[in-house]
Design a protein around this motif. Structure first.
Motif, mmCIF file in Angstrom:
data_model
loop_
_atom_site.group_PDB
_atom_site.id
_atom_site.type_symbol
_atom_site.label_atom_id
_atom_site.label_comp_id
_atom_site.label_asym_id
_atom_site.label_seq_id
_atom_site.Cartn_x
_atom_site.Cartn_y
_atom_site.Cartn_z
ATOM 1 N N VAL A 173 -8.230 8.042 5.450
ATOM 2 C CA VAL A 173 -8.252 7.012 6.496
ATOM 3 C C VAL A 173 -7.266 5.896 6.165
ATOM 4 O O VAL A 173 -6.561 5.385 7.038
ATOM 5 C CB VAL A 173 -9.684 6.458 6.679
ATOM 6 N N ALA A 174 -7.187 5.534 4.889
ATOM 7 C CA ALA A 174 -6.232 4.500 4.479
ATOM 8 C C ALA A 174 -4.803 4.927 4.805
ATOM 9 O O ALA A 174 -3.988 4.121 5.280
ATOM 10 C CB ALA A 174 -6.370 4.230 2.986
ATOM 11 N N ARG A 175 -4.502 6.190 4.571
ATOM 12 C CA ARG A 175 -3.165 6.705 4.878
ATOM 13 C C ARG A 175 -2.911 6.650 6.381
ATOM 14 O O ARG A 175 -1.810 6.297 6.822
ATOM 15 C CB ARG A 175 -3.037 8.141 4.347
ATOM 16 N N ALA A 176 -3.934 6.967 7.171
ATOM 17 C CA ALA A 176 -3.779 7.007 8.630
ATOM 18 C C ALA A 176 -3.525 5.618 9.227
ATOM 19 O O ALA A 176 -2.827 5.497 10.240
ATOM 20 C CB ALA A 176 -5.026 7.613 9.269
ATOM 21 N N ILE A 177 -4.078 4.584 8.611
ATOM 22 C CA ILE A 177 -3.864 3.235 9.155
ATOM 23 C C ILE A 177 -2.768 2.483 8.401
ATOM 24 O O ILE A 177 -2.590 1.279 8.575
ATOM 25 C CB ILE A 177 -5.172 2.410 9.180
ATOM 26 N N GLY A 178 -2.035 3.239 7.562
ATOM 27 C CA GLY A 178 -0.845 2.676 6.937
ATOM 28 C C GLY A 178 -1.069 1.813 5.718
ATOM 29 O O GLY A 178 -0.213 0.985 5.382
ATOM 30 N N LEU A 179 -2.183 2.030 5.034
ATOM 31 C CA LEU A 179 -2.460 1.225 3.842
ATOM 32 C C LEU A 179 -1.892 1.838 2.576
ATOM 33 O O LEU A 179 -1.658 1.147 1.596
ATOM 34 C CB LEU A 179 -3.975 1.021 3.675
ATOM 35 N N GLY A 180 -1.727 3.153 2.569
ATOM 36 C CA GLY A 180 -1.195 3.805 1.380
ATOM 37 C C GLY A 180 -2.256 4.151 0.357
ATOM 38 O O GLY A 180 -3.461 4.083 0.628
ATOM 39 N N TYR A 181 -1.800 4.522 -0.832
ATOM 40 C CA TYR A 181 -2.658 5.020 -1.926
ATOM 41 C C TYR A 181 -2.671 3.990 -3.057
ATOM 42 O O TYR A 181 -1.654 3.337 -3.306
ATOM 43 C CB TYR A 181 -2.110 6.365 -2.422
ATOM 44 N N PRO A 182 -3.814 3.804 -3.754
ATOM 45 C CA PRO A 182 -5.137 4.412 -3.519
ATOM 46 C C PRO A 182 -5.868 3.723 -2.371
ATOM 47 O O PRO A 182 -5.839 2.495 -2.238
ATOM 48 C CB PRO A 182 -5.858 4.206 -4.847
ATOM 49 N N GLY A 183 -6.534 4.524 -1.541
ATOM 50 C CA GLY A 183 -7.098 4.008 -0.308
ATOM 51 C C GLY A 183 -8.362 3.188 -0.450
ATOM 52 O O GLY A 183 -8.570 2.233 0.295
ATOM 53 N N GLY A 184 -9.232 3.567 -1.400
ATOM 54 C CA GLY A 184 -10.527 2.903 -1.525
ATOM 55 C C GLY A 184 -10.443 1.390 -1.667
ATOM 56 O O GLY A 184 -11.015 0.639 -0.858
ATOM 57 N N PRO A 185 -9.755 0.893 -2.686
ATOM 58 C CA PRO A 185 -9.666 -0.562 -2.872
ATOM 59 C C PRO A 185 -8.981 -1.273 -1.701
ATOM 60 O O PRO A 185 -9.350 -2.399 -1.364
ATOM 61 C CB PRO A 185 -8.832 -0.701 -4.154
ATOM 62 N N LYS A 186 -8.014 -0.606 -1.068
ATOM 63 C CA LYS A 186 -7.272 -1.241 0.026
ATOM 64 C C LYS A 186 -8.131 -1.348 1.289
ATOM 65 O O LYS A 186 -8.089 -2.365 1.990
ATOM 66 C CB LYS A 186 -5.977 -0.475 0.292
ATOM 67 N N ILE A 187 -8.908 -0.327 1.578
ATOM 68 C CA ILE A 187 -9.819 -0.414 2.729
ATOM 69 C C ILE A 187 -10.906 -1.450 2.459
ATOM 70 O O ILE A 187 -11.264 -2.242 3.337
ATOM 71 C CB ILE A 187 -10.429 0.968 3.043
ATOM 72 N N ASP A 188 -11.433 -1.463 1.247
ATOM 73 C CA ASP A 188 -12.471 -2.423 0.874
ATOM 74 C C ASP A 188 -11.971 -3.861 1.089
ATOM 75 O O ASP A 188 -12.685 -4.719 1.627
ATOM 76 C CB ASP A 188 -12.867 -2.208 -0.592
ATOM 77 N N LYS A 189 -10.739 -4.120 0.701
ATOM 78 C CA LYS A 189 -10.153 -5.462 0.845
ATOM 79 C C LYS A 189 -9.913 -5.811 2.315
ATOM 80 O O LYS A 189 -10.279 -6.900 2.780
ATOM 81 C CB LYS A 189 -8.843 -5.536 0.070
ATOM 82 N N LEU A 190 -9.313 -4.896 3.066
ATOM 83 C CA LEU A 190 -9.014 -5.155 4.472
ATOM 84 C C LEU A 190 -10.284 -5.281 5.311
ATOM 85 O O LEU A 190 -10.334 -6.081 6.260
ATOM 86 C CB LEU A 190 -8.138 -4.029 5.031
ATOM 87 N N ALA A 191 -11.317 -4.522 4.953
ATOM 88 C CA ALA A 191 -12.567 -4.543 5.726
ATOM 89 C C ALA A 191 -13.213 -5.921 5.739
ATOM 90 O O ALA A 191 -13.936 -6.267 6.694
ATOM 91 C CB ALA A 191 -13.539 -3.515 5.158
ATOM 92 N N LYS A 192 -12.956 -6.715 4.739
ATOM 93 C CA LYS A 192 -13.526 -8.070 4.686
ATOM 94 C C LYS A 192 -13.002 -8.947 5.825
ATOM 95 O O LYS A 192 -13.617 -9.962 6.166
ATOM 96 C CB LYS A 192 -13.206 -8.715 3.329
ATOM 97 N N GLU A 193 -11.873 -8.559 6.406
ATOM 98 C CA GLU A 193 -11.275 -9.328 7.501
ATOM 99 C C GLU A 193 -11.683 -8.788 8.871
ATOM 100 O O GLU A 193 -11.315 -9.358 9.904
ATOM 101 C CB GLU A 193 -9.743 -9.285 7.389
ATOM 102 N N GLY A 194 -12.442 -7.670 8.891
ATOM 103 C CA GLY A 194 -12.771 -7.021 10.153
ATOM 104 C C GLY A 194 -14.239 -7.124 10.517
ATOM 105 O O GLY A 194 -15.080 -7.604 9.748
#
Length: 341
Positions: A173-194
C-alpha cells in the motif's frame, strides 16, 4: 548455583546481518546489527541476491564485534545459535554456513532456531520475569501469527494469515500511494495526519466465525481499487486519509483476534513481536483494548522488534536447555513453520 550459559547467535534471514551474545536467554551482552535498508530502498524492496552478497561481506565482522562488545572470547561461549528458517534461502545460508563453520572450529554445539520463535523470545529479554503461558501475536513483513505459548519452546498456532502478511500489505500500500520502502514506518507516520474513518475499507469475513486467521490481500486490493477509481475520475487523493483508513482496518483486525485468543485460552497476557510491533497505532489500540479487558500488553523495545541476533540468542538458549543440538548437516528451510524442526 547454576553456571551461566552464553550463546553467540547469528541472524541473517532477510536484510539485517546480526550477531549477539546472550546469557541465560534473557541478558544481552551485545547485539550488533548491520542493516541493509539504505541499499534496498532504491529498489523499492529487498532484492534477495543483493541481500545475500551483503551478508557475506559483513557476517564475520559482525560476529567479531559482538564478541568484543560482550567482553569475552569465542572460547567463552557455550553454543552457537543460528536462524535456519523461515526467510530468504540465500540469506539464511550465509548465516547458517558461518555458524556451522564456527561451531565446528570451536568444537561447540550448534543450535538451529526458528526465526518466528526468535521474535517471540524477544519478550523474554524485555521482561525478565515473563513465563508461559501467554498469547503472542507475531506481526512482521513476512509473518502474521497468533500463538498460544504453552511452555518454553512449545507453541500452538491459533491463527495465521491466509495470504499477505500484515507488514507485506503495509509495504504494498505504501508503494501504491508513493511512499516507498520500507512502508510500515512511513504509513504509520503519514496516518497521524489523516482521518481513520474517512474511507471504509473492508475486512476479511470468514465463514467460520470461530476462526482466528487473518487475510490482508482483499484489503490491499480494496485500497488499490480506491486509488485507481480516484485516478480514473481525475479526483484528488488524500494520501493521509488513505494511510489512516488502511491502518485502522489492519490494526482493528489484529487487535480483535488477539482479544478473542486470550478469551479462548483464559490468559491475561498478550506479548507482541515482529517488525509491525513497532507500529504506534497498534501499540496504542492494543493497550487500550487490554485496559478495557484487564489484559496485560507486552511490547519489546523497538530494537528487539526488528530482526536481530539477541532474540535468536534467547530462543537458542531455551532450545539448548531442552537438549536441542543441531547437526552440522543442518540446512536452510525458507518455509519453516512455527513448531517444526
Amino acid at each position: 548455583m547454576e553456571r551461566d550459559i552464553k550463546i553467540l547467535a547469528i541472524e541473517s534471514s532477510c536484510d539485517e546481518t546480526s550477531a549477539a551474545v546472550v546469557v541465560n536467554g534473557r541478558n544481552v551482552l551485545s547485539n550488533i546489527i548491520s542493516s541493509q535498508i539504505d541499499i534496498h530502498t532504491k529498489f523499492g524492496g529487498v532484492v534477495p541476491e543483493v541481500a545475500s552478497r551483503k551478508h557475506i561481506e559483513v557476517v564475520s565482522l559482525v560476529a567479531q564485534q559482538a564478541i568484543e562488545k560482550a567482553g569475552i572470547t569465542f572460547d567463552d561461549i557455550d553454543a552457537v545459535g543460528v536462524t535456519y528458517g523461515p526467510g530468504l534461502v540465500g540469506a539464511l545460508l550465509v548465516g547458517l554456513q558461518y555458524a556451522k563453520g564456527l561451531a565446528y572450529a570451536l568444537n561447540k554445539p550448534l543450535v538451529g532456531v526458528n526465526h518466528i520463535e526468535g521474535h517471540i523470545s524477544a519478550n523474554f529479554i524485555q521482561y525478565k520475569d515473563l513465563k508461559p503461558p501467554f498469547v503472542c501475536m507475531v506481526v512482521s513483513g513476512g509473518h502474521t501469527y497468533l500463538v498460544y505459548m504453552k511452555d518454553y519452546g512449545k507453541f500452538e498456532v491459533m491463527g495465521q494469515t491466509r495470504d499477505d502478511a500484515a507488514g507485506e500489505a503495509y509495504d504494498k500500500v505504501a508503494r501504491a500511494i508513493g511512499l516507498g520502502y520500507p512502508g510500515g514506518p512511513k504509513i504509520d507516520k503519514l496516518a497521524k495526519e489523516g482521518n481513520p474513518d474517512a474511507i471504509k475499507f473492508p475486512r476479511a469475513n470468514f465463514h467460520d466465525e470461530s476462526s482466528l486467521d487473518f487475510s490482508f490481500s482483499g484489503l490491499k486490493s480494496a485500497v488499490l481499487n480506491y486509488l485507481n477509481q480516484k485516478k480514473m475520475k481525475n479526483e484528488d487523493i488524500n494520501r493521509a486519509d488513505v494511510a489512516a483508513s488502511f491502518q485502522k482496518a489492519v490494526v482493528s483486525f489484529l487487535v480483535d483476534n488477539a482479544m478473542k485468543a486470550c478469551k479462548l485460552k483464559n490468559v491475561d497476557k498478550i506479548a507482541v513481536a515482529g517488525g509491525v510491533a513497532a507500529n504506534s497505532c497498534l501499540r496504542e489500540t492494543l493497550k487500550n483494548a487490554g485496559c478495557e479487558k484487564n489484559i496485560e500488553i507486552l511490547f519489546p523495545e523497538i530494537i528487539l522488534c526488528t530482526d536481530n541476533g539477541a532474540m535468536i540468542g534467547s530462543a537458542a538458549y531455551f532450545e539448548y536447555m531442552k537438549g536441542t543440538r543441531s547437526p552440522l548437516s543442518l540446512n536452510a528451510i525458507p518455509n519453516l513453520k512455527l513448531g517444526e524442526r
